[in-house]
Design a protein around this motif. Structure first.
Motif, mmCIF file in Angstrom:
data_model
loop_
_atom_site.group_PDB
_atom_site.id
_atom_site.type_symbol
_atom_site.label_atom_id
_atom_site.label_comp_id
_atom_site.label_asym_id
_atom_site.label_seq_id
_atom_site.Cartn_x
_atom_site.Cartn_y
_atom_site.Cartn_z
ATOM 1 N N HIS A 145 -0.441 -9.622 -1.571
ATOM 2 C CA HIS A 145 -1.152 -8.515 -2.215
ATOM 3 C C HIS A 145 -1.941 -7.718 -1.179
ATOM 4 C CE1 HIS A 145 -3.126 -6.170 -5.250
ATOM 5 N NE2 HIS A 145 -4.328 -6.660 -4.945
ATOM 6 N N THR A 155 -1.388 -7.598 2.003
ATOM 7 C CA THR A 155 -0.460 -6.952 2.938
ATOM 8 C C THR A 155 -0.052 -5.579 2.421
ATOM 9 O OG1 THR A 155 0.418 -9.075 3.714
ATOM 10 C CG2 THR A 155 1.785 -7.131 4.069
ATOM 11 N N GLU A 156 0.236 -5.474 1.111
ATOM 12 C CA GLU A 156 0.610 -4.195 0.515
ATOM 13 C C GLU A 156 -0.547 -3.204 0.552
ATOM 14 O OE1 GLU A 156 3.707 -3.288 -0.389
ATOM 15 O OE2 GLU A 156 4.195 -5.246 0.493
ATOM 16 N N LYS A 162 -0.976 -1.843 4.021
ATOM 17 C CA LYS A 162 0.021 -0.808 4.352
ATOM 18 C C LYS A 162 -0.496 0.568 3.924
ATOM 19 C CE LYS A 162 4.217 -3.659 4.098
ATOM 20 N NZ LYS A 162 5.462 -3.922 3.334
ATOM 21 N N GLU A 163 -1.063 0.624 2.714
ATOM 22 C CA GLU A 163 -1.625 1.882 2.214
ATOM 23 C C GLU A 163 -2.807 2.321 3.060
ATOM 24 O OE1 GLU A 163 -2.043 2.704 -2.041
ATOM 25 O OE2 GLU A 163 -1.329 0.667 -2.399
#
Length: 353
Positions: free
Chosen positions: A198, A200-201, A204-205
């Motif tokens: 979670h 990690t995502e 990325k943003e």
């Protein structure tokens, strides 16, 4: 024995009024904050869509028009070579040479072929008459357009300072927000595999927003995941601190919003941007502007090809010097058509009276 009722405490009343005022200020700032986030998101989407269409139109123009442009470039080069061959290999009298050079020069001045040099009446080359890269870029480099569009140079936005604030301060604020979020959401900070995925995502943003200098998105992520400092709704100090922080955020968001508007205006004012605007207008009117362009170029190719054959026939001595100096028939016909149109316009104006 009577009981004396003490009047309300002045401190308590003042505190209540202060809190009420801060609550109103906070609500106003929150409303402005949400409006700015919404406007920035809309403007970013508009900018993204416009730039994507710029790439799309440029790619389509390149795909459909490049073969025609290459034919024109090849014909242009051939005509120059033919004149070079005629002027260097054929034995010509002085006046005949001058006349041929004048024809050569006239074709360049008229824009029929690219300008390579300016020939004087004596056949000499005048200095400082070579065309610049922009005027003669097509013929010198017909493959210059790769069909791609590089955002980094579309209007050099990175070199412009549209913000009334110091860019260094704005960059510092973006970096501070990024570091604070990275500290919280870095995957290495947790051991649970699901939470790691979670985070990690989210990271990325965060990274994407930081690379794009998008403070609005960083603040959205902060708010979305409730990364807020704890504060008391009834604490004057906490409310003041939160209002000041939100006011600062809003100032930065206003700057970002103005930057986006300026960048989009500049993009629309580039040659590529104006091409997109013209393309959109034509499509609304049911016109295929690229097909029209191709047809126009193909029509010009026919004219230039005819002139090329005319010069080639003179080189091969298939036409006389007199016929050659009279000019290509296709140009004579074109000149006559222009004269006819002018007369029609003139007579049309007389008829109105």
């Amino acid at each position: 024995m009577s009981t004396r009722v003490s009047p309300p405490s002045k401190l308590s009343s003042a505190t209540t009024l202060a809190l009420s005022s801060l609550h109103i200020r906070l609500a106003t700032l929150e409303k402005e904050h949400q409006w700015l986030l919404k406007q920035i998101k809309k403007k970013r989407t508009e900018q993204k869509n416009f730039l994507e269409q710029m790439r799309s139109v440029a790619t389509e123009v390149h795909s459909r028009c490049t073969p025609c442009f290459q034919k024109m470039a090849a014909l242009d080069e051939e005509i120059h070579s033919l004149f070079d061959e005629i002027l260097t290999t054929r034995k010509l009298g002085k006046q005949t040479r001058k006349n041929i050079e004048q024809v050569y020069r006239s074709l360049q001045v008229a824009g029929i072929i690219s300008v390579k040099l300016n020939l004087t009446q004596d056949g000499d080359i005048e200095e400082d008459f070579f065309v610049g890269e922009e005027e003669n870029e097509f013929f010198n480099n017909p493959d210059r357009d790769s069909g791609e569009y590089d955002d980094s140079h579309r209007y050099h936005a990175e070199q412009q300072d549209f913000s009334p604030m110091n860019k260094t301060v704005e960059s510092k604020k973006i970096r501070q927000t990024f570091l604070r979020l990275a500290e919280i959401f870095h995957p290495d900070k947790v051991t649970d595999s699901d939470i790691q995925m979670h985070h990690t995502e989210i990271m990325k943003e965060i990274n994407r927003a930081y690379q794009e200098g998008d403070l609005a998105r960083l603040l959205e992520i902060e708010k979305l995941h409730q990364v807020e400092e704890s504060f008391s709704i009834n604490s004057e100090d906490d409310l003041t601190r939160k209002c000041n922080k939100l006011e600062q955020h809003n100032d930065f968001l206003k700057s970002q919003y103005e930057n986006l508007k300026s960048e989009l205006r500049m993009a629309k004012n580039t040659n590529e941007g104006q091409m997109v605007s013209g393309y959109r207008k034509a499509v609304k009117e049911g016109i295929d502007p690229i097909s029209q362009t191709v047809e126009q170029v193909e029509s010009e190719i026919e004219v230039i090809s005819s002139i090329c054959n005319f010069v080639k026939n003179f080189r091969d001595k298939k036409i006389t010097i007199k016929d050659f100096l009279a000019g290509p028939p296709v140009l004579q016909q074109r000149n006559q058509e222009i004269i006819d149109e002018l007369f029609e316009e003139m007579f049309g104006e007389f008829e109105e009276f």
